[in-house]
Design an enzyme around this catalytic site. Structure first.
Site, short mmCIF file in Angstrom:
data_model
loop_
_atom_site.label_atom_id
_atom_site.label_comp_id
_atom_site.label_asym_id
_atom_site.label_seq_id
_atom_site.Cartn_x
_atom_site.Cartn_y
_atom_site.Cartn_z
N ASP A 130 0.64 -7.12 -0.24
CA ASP A 130 -0.17 -6.34 -0.52
C ASP A 130 -1.42 -5.95 0.52
O ASP A 130 -2.32 -6.93 0.36
CB ASP A 130 -0.90 -6.38 -2.19
CG ASP A 130 -2.09 -5.31 -2.44
OD1 ASP A 130 -1.70 -4.11 -2.03
OD2 ASP A 130 -2.60 -5.63 -3.55
N ASP A 331 -0.99 2.53 3.30
CA ASP A 331 -0.64 1.49 2.02
C ASP A 331 0.90 0.98 2.36
O ASP A 331 1.73 1.65 2.63
CB ASP A 331 -0.90 2.35 0.86
CG ASP A 331 -0.81 1.37 -0.38
OD1 ASP A 331 -1.53 0.28 -0.29
OD2 ASP A 331 -0.24 1.47 -1.37
#
Ligand SMILES: *[C@@H]1O[C@H](CO)[C@@H](O)[C@H](O)[C@H]1NC(C)=O
Ligand SMILES: *[C@@H]1O[C@H](CO)[C@@H](O)[C@H](O)[C@H]1NC(C)=O
Ligand SMILES: *[C@@H]1O[C@H](CO)[C@@H](O)[C@H](O)[C@H]1NC(C)=O
Ligand SMILES: *[C@@H]1O[C@H](CO)[C@@H](O)[C@H](O)[C@H]1NC(C)=O
Ligand SMILES: *[C@@H]1O[C@H](CO)[C@@H](O)[C@H](O)[C@H]1NC(C)=O
Ligand SMILES: *[C@@H]1O[C@H](CO)[C@@H](O)[C@H](O)[C@H]1NC(C)=O
Ligand SMILES: *[C@@H]1O[C@H](CO)[C@@H](O)[C@H](O)[C@H]1NC(C)=O
Length: 467
Positions: A130, A331
């Site tokens: 992440d 992202d």
């Protein structure tokens, strides 16, 4: 960091994207580089045969729907998170008073799982990579509540290298550092789906593979050992989250401020070369663009979009960074790409014109609001379709061929893999935002240098980086 470093000579074949031709042409430029031994973690996509929840019965439709749902959930998180802002305490350890909301834990999440090991003897763990959070945490024994990871739950009492972090030492000078009655530093995380995690901070050795099938152990890495998990999740698959944002305790910081990941064909369940490299061995190659972190997310500057040889006439103000999270974020956990609506409309119009006479638009679908869908098969019907290029500050480009611009929605329809930011209109949007998702990063090695504050894009087949 006392890393065992052995020099290795690696040969890279650098592939430069060629101008809007359609078959990637290898220029065959070869360079020889001497590097540190690389710490590699294989990355496993949700649809990969290696994923613990891989189901050979999943249809194209089912996979597409999962990607749509999870992208929306991730988007909700990113926007909520931006509106709330993040206030990391100076310990860099998330605790109650920080009240941050982190990425959804839900198993729908299409984040890549990173395969690495922890402890002595090493225990394999699959943690979701992440780039939007800054702590590595994994589930530990004893544990109240479970995520039901597919790998054995880490038992600190069986590891020779595990150490609790002492509050007296660690929290001495820090504000908002929280401790328990055993003088251990504690952490707590709350997620958008209301999953609550709490546990203690500790140090351990992490063990990574190298390309020559060796292993390298890196001692004394700070991580969170989660002992209390409150979740509605019935079926998990992973053991924790590997935070690679810019916070103080981020793995990226602990591994020399650099990492890179290489992503290949995510529609191919057998593609086995997606990987993450941490530390000095990270592949900082290609053109770079400066980044800025806002609320722990990586923002970059988009200076234009072209399709084929046509430059879209976008008013660049729609890409401006704002304090409420507007701007262009890259992202690792969103599948699709979302564009500020004004830019999306221009791109969609151009795509619509180009498709005219090639394939038929699917009308009146409510598959993915605002999305362009057509009858056809991406790999069959779009041969020769012009590439879309995102042009970033500093000369870095992301070039999207049809397999990055469209995805197969059902057996016989495909849709554009880029949607407008208005997909979540009303609730969260204050300023226009753009999120560069995973699908647009296919066939790229993306490298993050936290010291220079640069992100590198290198178009390459990840398989070529594994020898
Ligand atoms: C896939 O379908 C077959 C036949 O219906 C079934 O036997 C099998 O259990 C299914 N596999 C999974 C993982 O659901
Ligand atoms: C993770 O890596 C280990 C060791 O390198 C390997 O044995 C294991 O099969 C991998 N797990 C998955 C799910 O790929
Ligand atoms: C860490 O702390 C726990 C209690 O919270 C204790 O049971 C354990 O023995 C400690 N481990 C080490 C290596 O000190
Ligand atoms: C720790 O506290 C002392 C005394 O308050 C202060 O002088 C020093 O700068 C602090 N160190 C750090 C790293 O904050
Ligand atoms: C962790 O959760 C347990 C059970 O809900 C609670 O007793 C404990 O105080 C929590 N610890 C922290 C640091 O929040
Ligand atoms: C572990 O790392 C911390 C800083 O993160 C450092 O203060 C400590 O001395 C290190 N311990 C060992 C045994 O290397
Ligand atoms: C990606 O994988 C899909 C599914 O296996 C395949 O149809 C397609 O040709 C692949 N694309 C490329 C560029 O290899």
């Amino acid at each position: 960091m006392n890393m065992v470093i052995v020099s290795a000579v690696l040969v890279y074949f650098l592939f430069f994207p060629t101008y809007p031709t359609f078959l990637p042409t290898a220029c065959g430029t070869a360079t020889t580089t001497t590097r540190a031994r690389r710490l590699v973690a294989k990355l496993i996509h949700r649809d990969s045969v290696l994923h613990p929840r891989y189901n050979p019965n999943d249809t194209i439709t089912c996979r597409a729907e999962r990607a749509i749902r999870s992208s929306k959930v991730r988007l909700t998180y990113l926007l909520q998170h931006n509106l709330r802002g993040t206030t990391y305490s100076n310990s860099g350890i998330p605790n109650d008073r920080d009240a941050i909301w982190d990425p959804v834990v839900a198993d729908e999440g299409l984040m890549f799982l990173a395969n690495f090991s922890i402890g002595k003897p090493p225990v394999v763990q699959l943690a979701a990579m992440d780039t939007g959070s800054s702590l590595l945490w994994i589930q530990c024994i004893p544990c109240t509540g479970y995520l039901h990871p597919s790998t054995p739950i880490f038992d600190p009492s069986k590891s020779l290298t595990y150490a609790n972090m002492s509050c007296k030492i660690f929290c001495k000078n820090l504000t908002r550092c929280q401790c328990d009655q055993f003088d251990h530093v504690t952490f707590r995380k709350r997620y958008v789906d209301r999953t609550n995690i709490n546990g203690t901070m500790a140090t351990e050795q992490l063990v990574f593979d190298t390309y020559d099938e060796g292993k390298v152990a890196v001692p004394n890495i700070t991580f969170g050992c989660a002992h209390v998990i409150q979740t509605g999740l019935k079926r998990g698959s992973w053991a924790g989250i590997m935070g690679l944002a810019t916070g103080f305790r981020s793995l990226a910081r602990q591994f020399g401020n650099r990492f890179s990941y290489c992503l290949g064909n995510i529609s191919d369940p057998t593609y086995n070369y997606n990987h993450l490299v941490l530390g000095d061995g990270a592949d900082l190659q290609g053109y770079s663009t400066p980044f800025e972190t806002i609320h722990g997310h990586y923002y970059i500057t988009l200076e234009g979009i072209s399709i084929g040889e046509t430059e879209l006439q976008i008013d660049l103000r729609v890409f401006a960074r704002t304090s409420d999270g507007g701007g262009v974020m890259i992202d690792s956990g969103t599948t699709f790409t979302f564009l500020a609506k004004d830019a999306f409309v221009l791109l969609a119009n151009e795509v619509t014109n180009l498709m005219d006479g090639i394939v038929n638009r699917v009308k009146g679908n409510n598959i993915h609001p605002g999305e362009l869908c057509y009858n056809g098969v991406v790999t069959r019907d779009l041969v020769g379709f012009p590439v879309v290029s995102f042009h970033f500050a500093g000369g870095a480009d992301l070039v999207l061929d049809p397999a990055s611009l469209f995805y197969q929605r059902t057996m016989d329809t495909f849709c554009m893999a880029i949607g407008p930011d208005s997909i979540l209109s009303g609730n969260y949007i204050v300023s226009p935002f753009t999120i560069i998702g995973v699908i647009s990063q296919q066939n790229y090695n993306v490298a993050y240098d936290l010291e220079q504050k640069l992100i590198y894009f290198q178009r390459i087949d990840c398989e070529l980086m594994t020898d």
